[in-house]
Design a protein around this motif. Structure first.
Motif, PDB file in Angstrom:
ATOM      1  N   ALA A   1       3.646  63.760  49.715  1.00 45.84           N
ATOM      2  CA  ALA A   1       5.015  64.208  49.459  1.00 45.84           C
ATOM      3  C   ALA A   1       5.445  65.133  50.599  1.00 45.84           C
ATOM      4  O   ALA A   1       4.622  65.862  51.163  1.00 45.84           O
ATOM      5  CB  ALA A   1       5.084  64.944  48.129  1.00 45.84           C
ATOM      6  N   TYR A   2       6.725  65.077  50.927  1.00 48.07           N
ATOM      7  CA  TYR A   2       7.250  65.912  52.000  1.00 48.07           C
ATOM      8  C   TYR A   2       7.517  67.313  51.445  1.00 48.07           C
ATOM      9  O   TYR A   2       8.639  67.672  51.085  1.00 48.07           O
ATOM     10  CB  TYR A   2       8.521  65.277  52.563  1.00 48.07           C
TER      11      TYR A   2
ATOM     12  N   ALA B   1       6.896  49.121  54.458  1.00 49.28           N
ATOM     13  CA  ALA B   1       7.078  50.366  55.213  1.00 49.28           C
ATOM     14  C   ALA B   1       5.881  51.283  54.995  1.00 49.28           C
ATOM     15  O   ALA B   1       5.401  51.450  53.870  1.00 49.28           O
ATOM     16  CB  ALA B   1       8.361  51.064  54.783  1.00 49.28           C
ATOM     17  N   ILE B   2       5.401  51.870  56.093  1.00 53.91           N
ATOM     18  CA  ILE B   2       4.264  52.790  56.074  1.00 53.91           C
ATOM     19  C   ILE B   2       4.742  54.126  56.632  1.00 53.91           C
ATOM     20  O   ILE B   2       5.176  54.187  57.788  1.00 53.91           O
ATOM     21  CB  ILE B   2       3.112  52.262  56.979  1.00 53.91           C
ATOM     22  N   CYS B   3       4.669  55.177  55.825  1.00 48.31           N
ATOM     23  CA  CYS B   3       5.198  56.471  56.258  1.00 48.31           C
ATOM     24  C   CYS B   3       4.172  57.579  56.009  1.00 48.31           C
ATOM     25  O   CYS B   3       3.297  57.450  55.152  1.00 48.31           O
ATOM     26  CB  CYS B   3       6.477  56.805  55.500  1.00 48.31           C
ATOM     27  N   VAL B   4       4.327  58.651  56.731  1.00 51.71           N
ATOM     28  CA  VAL B   4       3.453  59.808  56.521  1.00 51.71           C
ATOM     29  C   VAL B   4       3.823  60.492  55.200  1.00 51.71           C
ATOM     30  O   VAL B   4       2.957  60.787  54.387  1.00 51.71           O
ATOM     31  CB  VAL B   4       3.571  60.802  57.694  1.00 51.71           C
ATOM     32  N   ALA B   5       5.121  60.749  55.021  1.00 51.93           N
ATOM     33  CA  ALA B   5       5.538  61.540  53.859  1.00 51.93           C
ATOM     34  C   ALA B   5       6.858  61.027  53.292  1.00 51.93           C
ATOM     35  O   ALA B   5       7.642  60.380  53.984  1.00 51.93           O
ATOM     36  CB  ALA B   5       5.690  63.008  54.260  1.00 51.93           C
ATOM     37  N   ARG B   6       7.066  61.342  52.014  1.00 53.82           N
ATOM     38  CA  ARG B   6       8.314  60.948  51.359  1.00 53.82           C
ATOM     39  C   ARG B   6       8.931  62.170  50.701  1.00 53.82           C
ATOM     40  O   ARG B   6       8.232  62.946  50.046  1.00 53.82           O
ATOM     41  CB  ARG B   6       8.020  59.871  50.307  1.00 53.82           C
ATOM     42  N   THR B   7      10.259  62.335  50.913  1.00 53.96           N
ATOM     43  CA  THR B   7      10.931  63.431  50.225  1.00 53.96           C
ATOM     44  C   THR B   7      11.061  63.044  48.760  1.00 53.96           C
ATOM     45  O   THR B   7      11.250  61.882  48.424  1.00 53.96           O
ATOM     46  CB  THR B   7      12.335  63.693  50.795  1.00 53.96           C
ATOM     47  N   SER B   8      10.927  64.026  47.925  1.00 48.41           N
ATOM     48  CA  SER B   8      11.013  63.778  46.492  1.00 48.41           C
ATOM     49  C   SER B   8      12.445  63.996  46.054  1.00 48.41           C
ATOM     50  O   SER B   8      13.162  64.805  46.626  1.00 48.41           O
ATOM     51  CB  SER B   8      10.097  64.744  45.754  1.00 48.41           C
ATOM     52  N   ARG B   9      12.846  63.257  45.030  1.00 50.35           N
ATOM     53  CA  ARG B   9      14.201  63.495  44.508  1.00 50.35           C
ATOM     54  C   ARG B   9      14.297  64.862  43.838  1.00 50.35           C
ATOM     55  O   ARG B   9      15.352  65.387  43.633  1.00 50.35           O
ATOM     56  CB  ARG B   9      14.592  62.385  43.538  1.00 50.35           C
ATOM     57  N   ARG B  10      13.113  65.416  43.537  1.00 50.54           N
ATOM     58  CA  ARG B  10      13.094  66.764  42.982  1.00 50.54           C
ATOM     59  C   ARG B  10      13.486  67.785  44.039  1.00 50.54           C
ATOM     60  O   ARG B  10      14.009  68.837  43.752  1.00 50.54           O
ATOM     61  CB  ARG B  10      11.691  67.110  42.470  1.00 50.54           C
TER      62      ARG B  10
END
Ligand code: ZN
Length: 238
Positions: free
Chosen positions: A70-71, A222-231
């Motif tokens: 998670a970002y 898609a391969i990513c380091v981090a994902r922003t949370s909707r929270r």
């Protein structure tokens, strides 16, 4: 267990470490976060402290979108240090790059089968590339290609429009912002893994995947380091 080329990666990392300093022979590697000995780039405790990615919303044109973490927390700091190295000698610090490369490798291990035929980074516009000096997504894509043995196509996608930053835009505005901003410079058949540092709404990844599919891609993951949370209502700057 997925058949990723873990031994190759470990060998490569050893080679990099060897090249970056014979000091390793006398000074054992330490965790970049807490300084624990014999851990590189992060010890198990510091890696555990990074919050796992908990989102799984479907993104149009993508078969799947995986992120290692998670970002939030330390992940934000590592990504910032990787993407915005300070000028001069301090900018040569390879530790943040090692950390995020390990994270994107973790994301690759989470991706659904089959392994990719081709790996493509989300491109920067040439003006932004000139200002930045490097494309962070391309560094990550190189790592993913190494992990999987797939062909790396660093220039398969071209960003033809220098879009304003997505920060502060809602989902719909983001989609409109990147519509028509990319072109495929080459034919990309088979399974393509599209690599980026941080995914927010997925608008950019979706638009890239649409273009890749029009140029022959069968499935795009898609391969990513981090994902922003909707929270967490914020987004990284490009
Ligand atoms: Zn540690």
């Amino acid at each position: 267990m997925r058949l990723l080329r873990k031994p190759v990666r470990q060998f490569h990392d050893l080679a990099i470490r060897g090249a970056t300093g014979l000091l390793d022979l006398v000074v054992p590697p330490r965790c970049a976060s807490c300084g624990a000995w014999l851990a590189h780039p992060l010890c198990a405790v510091c890696r555990e402290r990074l919050e796992p990615d908990g989102e799984d919303a479907a993104i149009p044109h993508l078969e799947a979108c995986v992120a290692a973490v998670a970002y939030t927390g330390d992940a934000v700091d590592w990504l910032h240090r990787f993407k915005y190295p300070p000028p001069g000698l301090a900018g040569l610090d390879g530790v943040p790059t090692s950390v995020v490369r390990d994270l994107v490798a973790d994301a690759a291990h989470l991706a659904p089968e089959p392994l990719p035929d081709r790996v493509v980074p989300v491109p920067l516009h040439r003006l932004r590339l000139r200002a930045r000096g490097f494309n962070p997504a391309a560094v990550l894509a190189r790592q993913v290609a190494r992990e999987t043995g797939a062909i790396l196509l660093p220039l398969a996608l071209v960003r033809t429009r220098d879009t304003p930053t997505q920060t502060g835009l809602d989902r719909r505005a983001r989609r409109l912002n990147v519509a028509g901003a990319f072109q495929a410079a080459s034919h990309t058949p088979g399974t393509v893994w599209l690599v980026d540092d941080v995914v927010t709404t997925g608008a950019t990844l979706s638009e890239c995947a649409r273009v890749l599919r029009r140029r022959g891609a069968h499935r795009v993951v898609a391969i990513c380091v981090a994902r922003t949370s909707r929270r967490l209502d914020y987004a990284p700057r490009r």
